[in-house]
Write a protein that holds these residues in place. Structure first.
Motif, PDB file in Angstrom:
ATOM      1  N   LEU A  43       0.923  -1.207  -0.233  1.00  0.00           N
ATOM      2  CA  LEU A  43      -0.179  -0.047  -0.120  1.00  0.00           C
ATOM      3  C   LEU A  43       1.088   1.198   0.015  1.00  0.00           C
ATOM      4  O   LEU A  43       0.322   2.370  -0.418  1.00  0.00           O
ATOM      5  N   TYR A  44       2.030   1.091   0.543  1.00  0.00           N
ATOM      6  CA  TYR A  44       2.915   2.232   0.761  1.00  0.00           C
ATOM      7  C   TYR A  44       4.331   1.908   0.818  1.00  0.00           C
ATOM      8  O   TYR A  44       4.470   1.031   1.677  1.00  0.00           O
ATOM      9  N   GLN A 163      -0.199  10.153   3.623  1.00  0.00           N
ATOM     10  CA  GLN A 163      -0.241   9.056   2.663  1.00  0.00           C
ATOM     11  C   GLN A 163       0.248   7.760   3.634  1.00  0.00           C
ATOM     12  O   GLN A 163      -0.977   6.894   3.245  1.00  0.00           O
ATOM     13  N   ALA A 167      -2.968   4.801   3.888  1.00  0.00           N
ATOM     14  CA  ALA A 167      -2.507   3.427   3.683  1.00  0.00           C
ATOM     15  C   ALA A 167      -2.692   2.501   4.966  1.00  0.00           C
ATOM     16  O   ALA A 167      -3.217   1.567   4.722  1.00  0.00           O
TER      17      ALA A 167
END
Length: 193
Positions: A43-44, A163, A167
């Motif tokens: 996801l990140y 972010q 995530a």
């Protein structure tokens, strides 16, 4: 010579089994035991920070997503140097005011001196504003891991912090709702015409 090499089927690489699963409308299906179905999604990922469907890793610390509860965000403390500068300036200005009051010097000051004292009195406020711009407070992500409050992530970059937080929230929601499997096919309702 080149045409004989092109016709040879021995040099063609093996086909990907997922290529055979392409539907006529361009969509693909995954076989039940495919590697994509068992690998948690990424996801990140940035240097030192990785969020997958199963783990949240920051530096050398790593937590399973299922063990993280009660996430919240907050801002960190003000920069120590700026806070000390404000405190020292306020104390010095207060000391000068008290000394002038006890010595009777306030009665001998001109209007310009009073304006200068008022401007100097605003110096701590100016230092606070400059200190927050120069060294902003960090954004902090806290949570509970096995019952203990833990600082999970801290950054002074608001965009990166957002972010990472999003995530991690997506990973927690997917874990709560049964994982990253594809949703079951639904019978579409179509009106009778």
């Amino acid at each position: 010579m080149a045409s004989s090499q092109l016709g040879s089927g021995a040099e063609n690489p093996a086909r990907d089994p997922l290529e055979d699963a392409v539907q006529t409308d361009g969509s693909t299906t995954r076989p039940p035991g495919s590697p994509q179905a068992t690998t948690p999604p990424l996801l990140y990922a940035r240097p030192g920070i990785v969020v997958t469907g199963e783990r949240f890793t920051v530096g050398r610390s790593s937590w399973p997503i299922t063990e993280l509860t009660q996430l919240w965000t907050t801002r960190g403390p003000h920069d120590r140097l700026a806070a000390r500068a404000v405190a020292v300036t306020a104390v010095l200005i207060g000391a000068v005011g008290v000394l002038l009051g006890f010595t009777g010097g306030l009665q001998r000051l001109t209007a310009a001196a009073y304006l200068a004292l008022g401007a100097v009195g605003l110096l701590p406020l100016l230092l606070v504003v400059i200190g927050d711009r120069w060294r902003p407070r960090a954004y902090e992500l806290w949570g509970r891991h096995r019952g203990a409050e833990v600082l999970l992530f801290s950054s002074d970059d608001e965009r990166q912090f957002g972010q990472v937080t999003r995530a991690l929230q997506r990973a927690r929601e997917a874990t709560r709702h049964g994982g990253w499997r594809d949703p079951p096919a639904a019978d579409l309702w179509r009106p009778n015409r």
